[in-house]
Design a protein around this motif. Structure first.
Motif, PDB file in Angstrom:
ATOM      1  N   ILE A 160       1.484  35.351  15.844  1.00  0.00           N
ATOM      2  CA  ILE A 160       1.187  34.424  16.934  1.00  0.00           C
ATOM      3  C   ILE A 160      -0.103  34.539  17.442  1.00  0.00           C
ATOM      4  O   ILE A 160      -1.102  33.606  17.616  1.00  0.00           O
ATOM      5  CB  ILE A 160       2.410  33.989  17.788  1.00  0.00           C
TER       6      ILE A 160
ATOM      7  N   GLN B  48      -3.308  32.335  16.851  1.00  0.00           N
ATOM      8  CA  GLN B  48      -4.074  31.594  17.938  1.00  0.00           C
ATOM      9  C   GLN B  48      -5.576  31.923  18.127  1.00  0.00           C
ATOM     10  O   GLN B  48      -6.209  31.206  18.446  1.00  0.00           O
ATOM     11  CB  GLN B  48      -3.240  31.962  19.313  1.00  0.00           C
TER      12      GLN B  48
ATOM     13  N   TYR C 251       4.853  24.907  18.684  1.00  0.00           N
ATOM     14  CA  TYR C 251       5.559  25.951  18.098  1.00  0.00           C
ATOM     15  C   TYR C 251       6.260  25.616  16.971  1.00  0.00           C
ATOM     16  O   TYR C 251       6.528  26.271  16.158  1.00  0.00           O
ATOM     17  CB  TYR C 251       6.783  26.161  19.307  1.00  0.00           C
ATOM     18  N   ARG C 252       6.300  24.099  16.691  1.00  0.00           N
ATOM     19  CA  ARG C 252       6.699  23.951  15.293  1.00  0.00           C
ATOM     20  C   ARG C 252       5.783  24.009  14.197  1.00  0.00           C
ATOM     21  O   ARG C 252       6.162  24.702  12.946  1.00  0.00           O
ATOM     22  CB  ARG C 252       6.944  22.307  15.260  1.00  0.00           C
TER      23      ARG C 252
ATOM     24  N   MET D  54       3.669  26.724  14.462  1.00  0.00           N
ATOM     25  CA  MET D  54       3.630  27.944  14.313  1.00  0.00           C
ATOM     26  C   MET D  54       4.963  28.572  13.435  1.00  0.00           C
ATOM     27  O   MET D  54       4.470  29.453  12.861  1.00  0.00           O
ATOM     28  CB  MET D  54       3.602  28.479  15.787  1.00  0.00           C
ATOM     29  N   ASN D  55       6.064  28.128  13.625  1.00  0.00           N
ATOM     30  CA  ASN D  55       7.029  28.194  12.871  1.00  0.00           C
ATOM     31  C   ASN D  55       6.766  27.917  11.580  1.00  0.00           C
ATOM     32  O   ASN D  55       7.567  28.786  10.578  1.00  0.00           O
ATOM     33  CB  ASN D  55       8.526  27.421  13.600  1.00  0.00           C
TER      34      ASN D  55
ATOM     35  N   LYS E 175      13.081  28.921  15.968  1.00  0.00           N
ATOM     36  CA  LYS E 175      12.396  27.867  16.562  1.00  0.00           C
ATOM     37  C   LYS E 175      12.228  28.318  18.292  1.00  0.00           C
ATOM     38  O   LYS E 175      10.953  28.371  18.725  1.00  0.00           O
ATOM     39  CB  LYS E 175      12.561  26.621  16.489  1.00  0.00           C
TER      40      LYS E 175
ATOM     41  N   VAL F  40      10.063  31.560  18.795  1.00  0.00           N
ATOM     42  CA  VAL F  40       8.529  31.168  18.848  1.00  0.00           C
ATOM     43  C   VAL F  40       8.356  30.367  19.815  1.00  0.00           C
ATOM     44  O   VAL F  40       6.864  30.652  20.376  1.00  0.00           O
ATOM     45  CB  VAL F  40       8.445  30.479  17.332  1.00  0.00           C
ATOM     46  N   ARG F  41       9.029  29.498  20.552  1.00  0.00           N
ATOM     47  CA  ARG F  41       8.596  28.857  21.416  1.00  0.00           C
ATOM     48  C   ARG F  41       8.407  29.690  22.652  1.00  0.00           C
ATOM     49  O   ARG F  41       7.588  29.488  23.585  1.00  0.00           O
ATOM     50  CB  ARG F  41       9.622  27.506  21.772  1.00  0.00           C
TER      51      ARG F  41
ATOM     52  N   MET G 289       5.259  31.711  22.715  1.00  0.00           N
ATOM     53  CA  MET G 289       4.138  30.981  22.697  1.00  0.00           C
ATOM     54  C   MET G 289       3.863  30.761  24.172  1.00  0.00           C
ATOM     55  O   MET G 289       2.856  30.661  24.776  1.00  0.00           O
ATOM     56  CB  MET G 289       4.269  29.791  21.811  1.00  0.00           C
ATOM     57  N   ARG G 290       4.950  30.632  24.960  1.00  0.00           N
ATOM     58  CA  ARG G 290       4.819  30.234  26.422  1.00  0.00           C
ATOM     59  C   ARG G 290       4.478  31.638  27.011  1.00  0.00           C
ATOM     60  O   ARG G 290       3.744  31.606  28.148  1.00  0.00           O
ATOM     61  CB  ARG G 290       6.563  29.916  27.034  1.00  0.00           C
TER      62      ARG G 290
ATOM     63  N   VAL H  27       0.054  25.855  26.530  1.00  0.00           N
ATOM     64  CA  VAL H  27       1.624  25.197  26.223  1.00  0.00           C
ATOM     65  C   VAL H  27       1.804  24.094  27.525  1.00  0.00           C
ATOM     66  O   VAL H  27       2.220  22.948  27.280  1.00  0.00           O
ATOM     67  CB  VAL H  27       2.666  26.271  26.537  1.00  0.00           C
TER      68      VAL H  27
END
Length: 129
Positions: free
Chosen positions: A64, A68, A77-78, A80-81, A93, A96-97, A100-101, A108
């Motif tokens: 990730i 980025q 995140y979708r 990225m997934n 998912k 991953v979310r 990313m947060r 985000v």
């Protein structure tokens, strides 16, 4: 069991094809005629699972951060997934979310605020465009 058939099944499975798609390809291109039950049994016997074996969290986080850094930070995140799935990295998912947060909280928040950036368009008159 035929080693060539097992290798082909693994390749098509790792590409993310569905069971029926794998069966069609095996039958049309390779001449192997299997039922869905046989395919599922072969997959389970040899330990091929789609979601049961997730990748290490540090590997997912490194990927990730790399994505980025080199492809922009405004992807969700979708997306990225999807990129993880294309690389063969299995992650949930939600995982991953959350990653990313933690890794990029500012972007985000920007994505979650649904900010609409208005653009200025200039034309010579009404109905010109």
């Amino acid at each position: 069991m035929d080693k060539d058939r097992l290798v082909l099944i693994k390749v098509y499975f790792d590409l993310g094809l569905k069971h029926k798609e794998i069966l069609c390809i095996l039958e049309e291109r390779c001449g192997y005629n299997l039922s869905i039950g046989q395919l599922i049994r072969i997959l389970h016997v040899h330990g091929f699972y789609r979601y049961k074996i997730p990748t290490d969290v540090m590997t997912v986080a490194e990927f990730i951060m790399h994505e980025q850094r080199f492809s922009g930070t405004m992807h969700g995140y979708r997306w990225m997934n999807y990129k993880l799935k294309c690389r063969g990295i299995r992650a949930r998912k939600e995982e991953v979310r959350l990653l990313m947060r933690v890794l990029d909280p500012n972007n985000v928040d920007l994505r979650q605020s649904h900010r609409l950036h208005r653009r200025m368009y200039l034309s010579k008159g009404p109905n010109y465009i």
